[in-house]
Write an enzyme that holds these catalytic residues in place. Structure first.
Site, PDB file in Angstrom:
ATOM      1  N   LYS A  70       0.797  -1.226   0.000  1.00 16.14           N
ATOM      2  CA  LYS A  70       0.000   0.000   0.000  1.00 16.14           C
ATOM      3  C   LYS A  70       0.835   1.283   0.000  1.00 16.14           C
ATOM      4  O   LYS A  70       0.402   2.312  -0.513  1.00 16.14           O
ATOM      5  CB  LYS A  70      -0.952  -0.002   1.204  1.00 16.14           C
ATOM      6  CG  LYS A  70      -2.071  -1.041   1.082  1.00 16.14           C
ATOM      7  CD  LYS A  70      -2.831  -1.176   2.375  1.00 16.14           C
ATOM      8  CE  LYS A  70      -4.223  -0.663   2.216  1.00 16.14           C
ATOM      9  NZ  LYS A  70      -5.067  -0.975   3.383  1.00 16.14           N
ATOM     10  N   ASP A 107      -9.832   3.694   2.500  1.00 16.91           N
ATOM     11  CA  ASP A 107      -9.955   3.048   3.813  1.00 16.91           C
ATOM     12  C   ASP A 107     -10.651   3.956   4.826  1.00 16.91           C
ATOM     13  O   ASP A 107     -11.518   3.518   5.580  1.00 16.91           O
ATOM     14  CB  ASP A 107      -8.576   2.640   4.349  1.00 16.91           C
ATOM     15  CG  ASP A 107      -8.041   1.383   3.688  1.00 16.91           C
ATOM     16  OD1 ASP A 107      -8.853   0.545   3.257  1.00 16.91           O
ATOM     17  OD2 ASP A 107      -6.806   1.237   3.606  1.00 16.91           O
TER      18      ASP A 107
END
Length: 277
Positions: A70, A107
């Site tokens: 990520k 997220d």
């Protein structure tokens, strides 16, 4: 014969077999009768850039990115959203028609949406939020909580230096507690969030004292295996409102699906059931 390409998407990580994302996206594709496929791809760090550059040639319109890539994808992407830059990680890539890779982080959106739609009457402004953990997930949670209007973040991490670094980045609204004092944060917190993997199946338990939890506080865990962690079980017994971590996974998937397949899906009981199969 139609020459129209079937849009492809997927999730890249290593390991990846455990990911529930294919179940979620393929459920939406089936439910809405859309052409497309979403597949898991185990890619090691050394191959990541080459794979990402080549996927559009095979008909891929985008991918989700998970552990451990990520952070690294920010170096590879051609365009990065402000929120992905702030969080220092991306979980959603869009392959644009001009050949550029666009990186975003959904997220934090998924985390807040989960709290807002869980039926617990959550209000960010009600009081401080206690956050356990200072990893990548914590960055997304802190950024989204501050953006939503939480007056103060009380932060604790097993390695204090990582919590101090986050406090420096996010400013005066973040106050750090030593890990041995993490239980003291509960005395003030209207919202409590575990962003660590402690309490997850196969991991060590979360051993933070919870006797200071405020009745009526909203307690959530980003862990969703088990669905009700020991933290949530204890909080529920103490009169807190609890929100499991599965909803965050479901809601963070929505913006990517919409960008890739052209339809904004609903997160409902059937979506939850599909993810848990």
């Amino acid at each position: 014969m139609s020459s129209e390409r079937i849009p492809l998407a997927g999730v890249i990580g290593s390991p990846i077999a455990h990911s529930r994302s294919p179940k979620i996206h393929n459920h939406w594709l089936r439910t809405h009768g859309l052409k497309g496929h979403y597949i898991p791809m185990d890619v090691v760090a050394d191959d990541l850039e080459q794979v990402l550059r080549n996927l559009p040639k095979a008909g891929f319109v985008g991918v989700n990115i998970t552990i451990p890539h990520k952070e690294k994808v920010l170096e590879i992407a051609d365009l990065v959203t402000d929120r992905a830059t702030l969080i220092g990680a991306a979980n959603t890539l869009i392959f644009r028609k001009d050949g550029k890779i666009h990186a975003d982080n959904t997220d934090g959106y998924g985390f807040i949406k989960n709290l807002q739609s869980a039926g617990v009457d959550w209000d960010a402004r009600r009081g401080p939020a206690a956050v356990l953990g200072a990893g990548g997930a914590s960055r997304a949670v802190i950024a989204s909580l501050l953006d939503a209007g939480v007056p103060e973040i009380l932060l604790s991490n097993r390695t204090r230096v990582r919590a101090d670094a986050l406090a420096q980045e996010f400013g005066k609204r973040v106050r750090v507690f030593d890990w041995v004092q993490a239980g003291n944060m509960m005395d003030y917190a209207a919202t409590v969030v575990n962003t660590t993997s402690l309490g997850m199946i196969g991991n060590a338990p979360l051993r933070v004292p919870l006797d200071g939890l405020q009745k009526g506080a909203v307690v959530t865990d980003i862990v969703y295996a088990p669905l009700e962690t020991k933290l949530l079980e204890t909080a529920r017994e103490m009169g807190c409102h609890t929100v499991d971590g599965l909803g965050m996974l479901l809601h963070q998937a929505v913006p990517g699906f919409e960008r890739w397949f052209g339809l904004r899906p609903e997160v409902d009981s059937a979506t939850r059931a599909a993810a848990l199969r």
